[in-house]
Motif scaffolding. Sequence first.
Motif, PDB file in Angstrom:
ATOM      1  N   CYS A 468     -35.474   9.138 -16.730  1.00 49.92           N
ATOM      2  CA  CYS A 468     -36.041  10.117 -17.661  1.00 49.92           C
ATOM      3  C   CYS A 468     -36.631  11.265 -16.866  1.00 49.92           C
ATOM      4  CB  CYS A 468     -37.145   9.474 -18.502  1.00 49.92           C
ATOM      5  SG  CYS A 468     -36.514   8.317 -19.735  1.00 49.92           S
ATOM      6  N   ILE A 469     -36.923  12.356 -17.560  1.00 51.22           N
ATOM      7  CA  ILE A 469     -37.550  13.502 -16.902  1.00 51.22           C
ATOM      8  C   ILE A 469     -38.863  13.754 -17.628  1.00 51.22           C
ATOM      9  CG2 ILE A 469     -37.242  15.886 -16.111  1.00 51.22           C
ATOM     10  CD1 ILE A 469     -34.965  14.088 -15.091  1.00 51.22           C
ATOM     11  N   LYS A 470     -39.900  13.954 -16.796  1.00 51.85           N
ATOM     12  CA  LYS A 470     -41.258  13.964 -17.315  1.00 51.85           C
ATOM     13  C   LYS A 470     -41.655  15.262 -17.999  1.00 51.85           C
ATOM     14  CE  LYS A 470     -45.384  11.916 -15.339  1.00 51.85           C
ATOM     15  NZ  LYS A 470     -45.786  11.366 -14.053  1.00 51.85           N
ATOM     16  N   ASP A 471     -41.139  16.375 -17.500  1.00 56.89           N
ATOM     17  CA  ASP A 471     -41.582  17.644 -18.077  1.00 56.89           C
ATOM     18  C   ASP A 471     -40.380  18.584 -18.173  1.00 56.89           C
ATOM     19  OD1 ASP A 471     -43.173  19.594 -19.133  1.00 56.89           O
ATOM     20  OD2 ASP A 471     -44.436  19.881 -17.359  1.00 56.89           O
ATOM     21  N   SER A 472     -40.544  19.649 -18.908  1.00 61.88           N
ATOM     22  CA  SER A 472     -39.429  20.550 -19.164  1.00 61.88           C
ATOM     23  C   SER A 472     -39.100  21.427 -17.952  1.00 61.88           C
ATOM     24  CB  SER A 472     -39.783  21.440 -20.362  1.00 61.88           C
ATOM     25  OG  SER A 472     -38.698  22.260 -20.698  1.00 61.88           O
ATOM     26  N   TRP A 473     -37.895  21.962 -17.943  1.00 59.77           N
ATOM     27  CA  TRP A 473     -37.445  22.951 -16.954  1.00 59.77           C
ATOM     28  C   TRP A 473     -36.764  24.057 -17.750  1.00 59.77           C
ATOM     29  CZ3 TRP A 473     -35.543  18.426 -18.386  1.00 59.77           C
ATOM     30  CH2 TRP A 473     -34.217  18.369 -18.810  1.00 59.77           C
ATOM     31  N   PRO A 474     -36.627  25.257 -17.152  1.00 57.33           N
ATOM     32  CA  PRO A 474     -36.231  26.409 -17.979  1.00 57.33           C
ATOM     33  C   PRO A 474     -34.879  26.287 -18.686  1.00 57.33           C
ATOM     34  CG  PRO A 474     -37.171  27.148 -15.899  1.00 57.33           C
ATOM     35  CD  PRO A 474     -37.048  25.669 -15.789  1.00 57.33           C
ATOM     36  N   ALA A 475     -33.904  25.571 -18.077  1.00 57.73           N
ATOM     37  CA  ALA A 475     -32.558  25.530 -18.681  1.00 57.73           C
ATOM     38  C   ALA A 475     -32.341  24.318 -19.565  1.00 57.73           C
ATOM     39  CB  ALA A 475     -31.497  25.566 -17.591  1.00 57.73           C
ATOM     40  N   GLN A 476     -33.416  23.662 -19.950  1.00 60.71           N
ATOM     41  CA  GLN A 476     -33.257  22.501 -20.825  1.00 60.71           C
ATOM     42  C   GLN A 476     -32.684  22.940 -22.176  1.00 60.71           C
ATOM     43  OE1 GLN A 476     -36.969  20.445 -21.652  1.00 60.71           O
ATOM     44  NE2 GLN A 476     -35.863  18.554 -22.157  1.00 60.71           N
TER      45      GLN A 476
END
Length: 652
Positions: A468-476
């Motif tokens: 899983c990924i904990k936090d957002s990134w710009p290209a989500q």
Amino acid sequence: MTDQPAGLYPPSAAMAAGAHADKAKYDEMYAASINDPEAFWGEHGKRIDWIKPYTKVKNTSFAPGNVDIKWYEDGTLNISANCIDRHLETRADQTAIIWEPDSPDEEAQHITYAQLHEKTCLMANSLKELGVKKGDRVVLYLPMIPEAAYAMLACARIGAIHSIVFAGFSADALAARISGSNAKVVITADGAPRGGRVTNLKDSVNQALINVMHDCKCLCVKRTGQQIAWRSDGDYWLHEIEETVSADCPPEEMNAEDPLFILYTSGSTGMPKGVVHSTGGYIVYASMTHQYVFDYHDGDVFWCTADVGWVTGHSYIVYGPLANGATTLMFEGVPTYPDAGRFWQVCEKHKVNQFYTAPTAIRALMGQGDSFVEKYDLSDLKLLGTVGEPINPEAWNWYNTTIGKGKIPIVDTWWQTETGGHLLTPLPGAVATKPGSATVPFFGIQPVILEPTTGEEIHETVAEGVLCIKDSWPAQMRTVWGDHERFEKTYFSDYKNYYFTGDGCRRDADGYYWITGRVDDVINVSGHRMGTAEVESALVAHAKVAEAAVVGYPHDIKGQGIYAYVTLMSGEEPSDELRKELETWVRSEIGPIAKPDLLQWAPGLPKTRSGKIMRRILRKIAEDDFGALGDTSTLADPSVVEDLIENRMNKQ
Ligand code: WTA
């Protein structure tokens, strides 16, 4: 380097010295990106030209019931201007796109940034002529020709949302996507040459449009000049409209959060979903990953062998490279035409510096022997990349030794349609690679491994579970087109407050990540995502099929193959003819990539007493792993399993 663990490949000193990031810089930038994402992305957002600069950087929530992702939300920009216009002052005569046609006997094209501007504007004004406005959807069903890039950039220029449908998909799949996005125009070509054969794309569009209930125009590119059927109304030649429109089209001012494109992708349930990507965050991330991960420098020739019908083609043939003012190569053909040396012939011919492909292609070419490689001079190559599935050691070694001559880095990039750009990947000057591992996170990415049943985060370095990924990134991705609830349910409901990737993963003692494959009912066939549910529903749509279950099994070249268990309607008899008919049926319902590799007649499927198909068992039989069937005591009728084992296809 005697103390290096086996299988660890550190960057060469020369690579580290000339790279955009060495180890110290990667560590420093990664720490900064996690400690203060606002400041980090606020700074790196400036790599893009904004019409109105943003004052807010990040506004994201993964909270249950309230998943909301916004980046640079008050900024405005235009992506086409970022990929073209802003380079005109310094690069008007530089090649933006090298186009290599299917046949090596046809001439390649070198399209400069000035020409790209003109062609994109003409296409944009042609779309306007057909009534396309900001926010409208346009479907692209095109071969790998420069017009595919012009069309993407033309949509971006006028603020229309493009949705590319891979030209290998069937008319039915195309119709579903045109209807799903209520597209105003579909852009296609007369024919698509591929591997020496020509498919009639316009015919598929005609067929598809019969089943589309709303009014949808068709804009057709002349590629082959072959005979095609024209509908009585609503069909237009691009070259004819272009003669009537201006070669200048001012870019539309777009909000950072306006959708840029929709791309349909397979999930574990139901029909493919329309992944929606935004404008601002997407282009910042696509261009930054392109620069750092491939260590792209001015003047390099970059080649990503994907098709623009997949996300890899969006981010790393068109948007990332062009935003960076790069020279990007676009290839219409296939790796094995006219022979298995084609990739290497093209690398030599165009002096390719970075080469990015899928493990399935590497395995297929490796099987043809080294003589196809040895004929060509590959000395311009500085970096190799892979994407799509884990790369097996044998293929990695061949790529490294035979293609890279043991001298250049291989970046194994893990990412997804949903992520917009690379999430786990080495930076070639910074991170020692290990064959088969996508190594470590890109800037801003916080991967976590959760215990699959409890959902607890495993904090020990050595771990195995779901990724899983904990936090957002710009290209989500921002949402599923027209269905935000499905977005939340698919990615944020199994594990609360995390983005769930659908992949299993292991983390080793050095903190390196190793993708172990999908944990849901998605399979990976030749690097393409396929929902088993999709193939099943195509099969059961056939009049003679009562029930079907589809699973993946290990396949030497494709990574995974499609294994279908089919139960016929009572009264129907299995036959080789019917098997062929069903294969053709799936091809026409979805496309050739969905055709089952093995199809077994199943008088019954293993089910629990409550009627649920036990896929675990079907997977094991398909994998030829009968010793590990696990607990079968809950089966309604255990004899079903014996029959399936007895009659497994291609018993080895
Ligand atoms: C798989 C393609 C291992 C993974 C960009 C993921 C990989 C799915 C890798 C996404 C890799 C992609 N190593 N597995 N380097 N890259 N995958 O949406 O299972 O077509 O979830 O995006 O491919 O496939 P998609």
